[in-house]
Scaffold this motif. Structure first.
Motif, PDB file in Angstrom:
ATOM      1  N   GLU A  84       0.837  -1.206   0.000  1.00 16.47           N
ATOM      2  CA  GLU A  84       0.000   0.000   0.000  1.00 16.47           C
ATOM      3  C   GLU A  84       0.869   1.254   0.000  1.00 16.47           C
ATOM      4  N   ASP A  87       2.257   1.730  -3.602  1.00 14.05           N
ATOM      5  CA  ASP A  87       1.227   2.231  -4.523  1.00 14.05           C
ATOM      6  C   ASP A  87       0.957   3.717  -4.290  1.00 14.05           C
ATOM      7  N   GLU A  88       0.865   4.105  -3.023  1.00  6.24           N
ATOM      8  CA  GLU A  88       0.560   5.496  -2.709  1.00  6.24           C
ATOM      9  C   GLU A  88       1.710   6.424  -3.083  1.00  6.24           C
ATOM     10  N   SER A  90       4.020   5.923  -5.359  1.00  6.43           N
ATOM     11  CA  SER A  90       4.201   5.980  -6.816  1.00  6.43           C
ATOM     12  C   SER A  90       3.222   6.943  -7.485  1.00  6.43           C
ATOM     13  N   ASN A  91       2.153   7.289  -6.790  1.00  6.56           N
ATOM     14  CA  ASN A  91       1.157   8.200  -7.361  1.00  6.56           C
ATOM     15  C   ASN A  91       1.256   9.626  -6.809  1.00  6.56           C
ATOM     16  N   LEU A  92       2.328   9.930  -6.090  1.00  7.38           N
ATOM     17  CA  LEU A  92       2.481  11.266  -5.536  1.00  7.38           C
ATOM     18  C   LEU A  92       2.829  12.283  -6.619  1.00  7.38           C
ATOM     19  N   ASP A  93       2.350  13.498  -6.423  1.00  5.86           N
ATOM     20  CA  ASP A  93       2.698  14.610  -7.307  1.00  5.86           C
ATOM     21  C   ASP A  93       3.964  15.258  -6.757  1.00  5.86           C
ATOM     22  N   TYR A 101       5.841  15.096   2.906  1.00  7.25           N
ATOM     23  CA  TYR A 101       4.886  13.999   3.056  1.00  7.25           C
ATOM     24  C   TYR A 101       5.121  13.251   4.369  1.00  7.25           C
TER      25      TYR A 101
END
Length: 240
Positions: A84, A87-88, A90-93, A101
């Motif tokens: 988890e 996945d989270e 890898s999708n960060l801006d 973060y």
């Protein structure tokens, strides 16, 4: 991805195994004498750097300087990312360098999850901020104008995997926490250690964890006791 480590053979394999999705993992080893480096050599994405230990904050900053990327995810050698987390992350801006973060950390004591978890900044842009210079209990500096963003997923902290670690960690961390500091009132020594037990056992709810919760609270009290006892001894030495 940056990790500092010394004699972490018990946990480093689990840590590095959880980081296979990262193209580069900088592992900064300071005077490690066990199989940590050998284990790290089994992972093609790990870049081993060797150097001295200058306190946790300064050493983490030095280790980050070896990273090819400006964005740093800082982990300890006994911490493990979950699917988890990956996945989270890898999708960060990552277009805004002033974003910091924070991640939730679940703490484990002798294989048992404790009642307490931390929410700490672990992802930052090294051109915008860094760790403070604390020898122990280091934190990422939060500059004015920074935007704190909390991730939802939790990562794992294998804080104590063997009961003897409680003794070796107490020696190491209380040495760092007492060097150059002094406490001249013995009541402070007692109050700090008693409150540490109360906080861990009652306020954090570890009383429901049975013997594990009690052992955890005793360990917390011992860390405070020896830290402030060493500071008290420093004060007494000045009077001689």
């Amino acid at each position: 991805m940056v990790i500092i480590a010394k004699n972490a053979e018990e946990t480093i394999g689990k840590t590095l195994e959880s980081l296979h999705a990262f193209g580069e993992v900088v592992l900064y080893l300071n005077n490690s004498s066990d199989n940590t480096e050998k284990i790290a050599g089994e992972y093609s994405n790990v870049k081993v750097v060797k150097g001295e230990f200058a306190g946790f904050g300064p050493t983490k900053n030095l280790a980050a300087s070896y990273a090819s990327n400006d964005w740093i995810l800082s982990l300890d050698s006994d911490e493990i990312l979950t699917g988890e987390n990956i996945d989270e992350i890898s999708n960060l801006d990552l277009d805004n360098r002033d974003h910091l973060y924070r991640m939730y950390r679940d703490n484990y004591f002798l294989g048992h999850k404790t009642q307490s978890n931390d929410k700490i900044v672990r992802i930052y842009h090294k051109g915008f901020t860094r760790f403070n210079d604390n020898n122990v209990h280091e934190k990422v500096i939060i500059p004015k104008g920074a935007k704190l963003i909390d991730l939802k997923s939790h990562f794992i902290h294998l804080n104590i995997t063997d009961i003897n670690q409680t003794l070796t960690k107490i020696i190491h961390y209380t040495d760092l926490g007492s060097t150059g500091k002094k406490t001249c009132f013995f009541g402070t020594v007692l109050a700090k250690s008693l409150f540490a037990f109360f906080k861990t056992y009652i306020l954090q709810g570890n009383i429901v964890r049975g013997w594990v919760g009690f052992a955890l609270a005793i360990n917390s009290a011992n860390k405070r006791y020896y830290k402030y006892l060493k500071q008290y001894i420093n004060c007494q030495k000045e009077k001689i």
